[in-house]
Design an enzyme around this catalytic site. Structure first.
Site, PDB file in Angstrom:
ATOM      1  CE1 TYR A   1      69.761  44.062 -67.039  1.00 48.01           C
ATOM      2  CE2 TYR A   1      70.315  46.398 -66.913  1.00 48.01           C
ATOM      3  CZ  TYR A   1      69.424  45.387 -67.237  1.00 48.01           C
ATOM      4  OH  TYR A   1      68.195  45.706 -67.769  1.00 48.01           O
TER       5      TYR A   1
ATOM      6  CE  LYS B   1      68.598  43.550 -70.438  1.00 48.82           C
ATOM      7  NZ  LYS B   1      67.541  42.574 -70.756  1.00 48.82           N
TER       8      LYS B   1
ATOM      9  CB  SER C   1      68.585  48.608 -70.615  1.00 52.02           C
ATOM     10  OG  SER C   1      68.858  49.611 -69.667  1.00 52.02           O
TER      11      SER C   1
HETATM   12  P1  NAD Z   1      61.256  41.297 -63.905  1.00 49.52           P
HETATM   13  O1  NAD Z   1      62.332  40.676 -63.096  1.00 49.52           O
HETATM   14  O2  NAD Z   1      60.012  41.742 -63.226  1.00 49.52           O
HETATM   15  O3  NAD Z   1      60.843  40.309 -65.104  1.00 49.52           O
HETATM   16  C1  NAD Z   1      61.767  39.412 -65.693  1.00 49.52           C
HETATM   17  C2  NAD Z   1      61.117  38.035 -65.656  1.00 49.52           C
HETATM   18  O4  NAD Z   1      62.013  37.086 -66.238  1.00 49.52           O
HETATM   19  C3  NAD Z   1      60.856  37.567 -64.213  1.00 49.52           C
HETATM   20  O5  NAD Z   1      59.493  37.174 -64.112  1.00 49.52           O
HETATM   21  C4  NAD Z   1      61.786  36.361 -64.035  1.00 49.52           C
HETATM   22  O6  NAD Z   1      61.214  35.380 -63.206  1.00 49.52           O
HETATM   23  C5  NAD Z   1      61.980  35.912 -65.473  1.00 49.52           C
HETATM   24  N1  NAD Z   1      63.242  35.209 -65.746  1.00 49.52           N
HETATM   25  C6  NAD Z   1      64.502  35.603 -65.443  1.00 49.52           C
HETATM   26  N2  NAD Z   1      65.387  34.699 -65.901  1.00 49.52           N
HETATM   27  C7  NAD Z   1      64.672  33.731 -66.523  1.00 49.52           C
HETATM   28  C8  NAD Z   1      65.025  32.530 -67.189  1.00 49.52           C
HETATM   29  N3  NAD Z   1      66.298  32.121 -67.295  1.00 49.52           N
HETATM   30  N4  NAD Z   1      64.034  31.781 -67.725  1.00 49.52           N
HETATM   31  C9  NAD Z   1      62.732  32.148 -67.608  1.00 49.52           C
HETATM   32  N5  NAD Z   1      62.348  33.269 -66.966  1.00 49.52           N
HETATM   33  C10 NAD Z   1      63.307  34.058 -66.436  1.00 49.52           C
HETATM   34  O7  NAD Z   1      61.919  42.499 -64.717  1.00 49.52           O
HETATM   35  P2  NAD Z   1      61.241  43.607 -65.621  1.00 49.52           P
HETATM   36  O8  NAD Z   1      61.424  44.915 -64.956  1.00 49.52           O
HETATM   37  O9  NAD Z   1      59.884  43.176 -66.042  1.00 49.52           O
HETATM   38  O10 NAD Z   1      62.240  43.570 -66.860  1.00 49.52           O
HETATM   39  C11 NAD Z   1      61.970  42.826 -68.036  1.00 49.52           C
HETATM   40  C12 NAD Z   1      63.153  42.973 -68.978  1.00 49.52           C
HETATM   41  O11 NAD Z   1      63.347  44.354 -69.248  1.00 49.52           O
HETATM   42  C13 NAD Z   1      64.463  42.456 -68.404  1.00 49.52           C
HETATM   43  O12 NAD Z   1      65.178  41.822 -69.442  1.00 49.52           O
HETATM   44  C14 NAD Z   1      65.181  43.712 -67.960  1.00 49.52           C
HETATM   45  O13 NAD Z   1      66.576  43.576 -68.014  1.00 49.52           O
HETATM   46  C15 NAD Z   1      64.688  44.718 -68.989  1.00 49.52           C
HETATM   47  N6  NAD Z   1      64.736  46.116 -68.511  1.00 49.52           N
HETATM   48  C16 NAD Z   1      64.071  46.469 -67.360  1.00 49.52           C
HETATM   49  C17 NAD Z   1      64.134  47.781 -66.889  1.00 49.52           C
HETATM   50  C18 NAD Z   1      63.444  48.194 -65.618  1.00 49.52           C
HETATM   51  O14 NAD Z   1      63.769  49.259 -65.075  1.00 49.52           O
HETATM   52  N7  NAD Z   1      62.492  47.435 -65.104  1.00 49.52           N
HETATM   53  C19 NAD Z   1      64.878  48.741 -67.610  1.00 49.52           C
HETATM   54  C20 NAD Z   1      65.521  48.353 -68.776  1.00 49.52           C
HETATM   55  C21 NAD Z   1      65.445  47.031 -69.226  1.00 49.52           C
END
Ligand code: NAD
Ligand code: UDP
Length: 344
Positions: free
Chosen positions: A160, A164, A136
């Site tokens: 958080y 990362k 991120s």
């Molecule tokens: P999201 O919550 O929609 O998807 C994450 C998925 O991981 C979810 O389906 C959740 O059920 C699953 N999950 C969480 N912990 C788990 C575990 N221990 N075992 C198995 N599954 C697990 O989030 P997203 O927006 O799709 O983000 C995906 C990744 O990208 C994350 O790591 C997030 O930190 C990173 N990210 C997201 C954003 C954003 O703005 N959406 C920005 C920067 C980074």
């Protein structure tokens, strides 16, 4: 090629599954591909699997499998990597709410950092050495210069963001320990929008933390107005400026990163953004104009921990991955609105 997507039913994972099916299907010389989604469904739903299959279509060159499970279950991960003959992992699984991470740091480190270590242990056991990781832009902290390049100092300001950063460092050490490893850490800016089918998109549970899902919930009448967190920042209209990127562009960036990881060893951190900043009010006004809806706003105090301006230098993504974002704010606002309406 067989690819494991941890967190594969989530917002970005589901769009990446679709993009990957398209890009793998276009590979010449390979007949069948397999995408395996592994998710514990703590922040997504199983119905997403069928929606992804619908978008992929019956004639896709890719097979899709869903496995419900937790990345902290090393035994399960080892079985999955081995049984499904996985070649590479795209690692999305993680908890992502900044405020919650401040209140529950242990849960965040246990899920995100410990979960990644468990995944790495399973990968080592099965000799899988290619990973694309969801990082991120939050790892940069307060920008010292803009646009943010990958060489900007890293200083995350909450658990958080630190989770990362810790994961990036662990992955770097793994690559240093063995020159056969290949890891691409993708530093996302602000992913928004949805697939054009309206079948998959962002569905936060409870009150949205992020701007776009809040806007769509106001537009649909679920909330009365948007609270704009501060209009006294040193920006043209006083509201915070971010680099919003269409989730489909972001998903295609993963396909490009996976392709890169299959051909190059070593550790890389690469920004995925558009390189363009957009203020809160600019996004709201674009959303209103392109969708012909009203989004009432109320200016309130700044949100603790927010920075004024953040946008990416996108040169490394172009040079390294031959990838750049193609969709504009109109596309982002229209697709987010279409998805919100299809869900209500
Ligand atoms: P999201 O919550 O929609 O998807 C994450 C998925 O991981 C979810 O389906 C959740 O059920 C699953 N999950 C969480 N912990 C788990 C575990 N221990 N075992 C198995 N599954 C697990 O989030 P997203 O927006 O799709 O983000 C995906 C990744 O990208 C994350 O790591 C997030 O930190 C990173 N990210 C997201 C954003 C954003 O703005 N959406 C920005 C920067 C980074
Ligand atoms: N924001 C806002 N109201 C909201 C949510 C967000 O004014 O209800 C602002 C926030 O202060 C920031 C921008 O919108 O300037 C993007 O916030 P978001 O939480 O979506 O992403 P961040 O960049 O903080 O990770």
């Amino acid at each position: 090629m067989n690819v494991l997507l941890t967190g594969g039913t989530g917002y970005i994972g589901s769009h990446t599954a679709v993009a990957l099916a398209e890009s793998l299907g276009a590979l010449i010389g390979e007949k069948t591909h397999h995408i395996v989604l592994l998710d514990n469904l703590c922040n997504s739903e199983i119905a997403t699997v069928d929606r992804i299959k619908t978008i992929m279509g019956a004639n896709s060159a890719c097979a899709l499998t869903f496995i419900q499970g937790d990345i902290r279950d090393t035994t399960l991960l080892t079985q999955v990597l081995s049984n499904q003959q996985i070649d590479a992992v795209i690692h999305f699984a993680g908890l992502k709410a900044v405020g919650e991470s401040v209140a529950q740091p242990v849960e965040y480190y246990a899920n995100n950092v410990q979960g990644t270590i468990s995944l790495l242990q399973a990968m080592q056991a099965c000799n899988v050495k290619k990973m694309v990781f969801s990082s991120s832009a939050t790892v940069y902290g307060e920008p010292q210069q803009l646009p943010l390049t990958e060489t900007h100092p890293t200083l995350a300001t909450n658990p958080y963001g630190r989770s990362k950063l810790h994961i990036e460092e662990i992955l770097h050490d793994v690559c240093l320990s063995n020159p056969e490893w290949s890891v691409v850490c993708l530093r996302y800016f602000n992913p928004v929008g949805a697939h054009k089918s309206g079948l998959i998109g962002e569905r936060p549970s409870g009150t949205p933390n992020n701007l776009m899902p809040y806007i769509t919930q106001v537009a649909v009448g679920q909330r009365s107005h948007l609270n704009v967190f501060g209009n006294d920042y040193p920006t043209p209209d006083g509201t915070g400026v971010r680099d919003y990127i269409h989730v489909v562009d972001l998903a295609e960036g993963h396909a490009a990163a996976l392709n890169y990881a299959t051909k190059h060893a070593g550790w890389q951190a690469i920004n995925l953004g558009t390189g363009k900043g957009c203020s809160v009010l600019e996004l709201v006004h674009t959303f209103e104009t392109v969708n012909n809806v009203t989004v009432p706003v109320q200016i309130v105090n700044r949100r603790a921990g927010d920075i004024a301006v953040c946008y990416a230098n996108t040169q490394k993504a172009l040079n390294t991955l031959n990838w750049s974002a193609t969709k504009n704010l109109t596309d982002m606002c229209q697709s987010a609105w279409q998805f919100e309406q299809s869900m209500t």
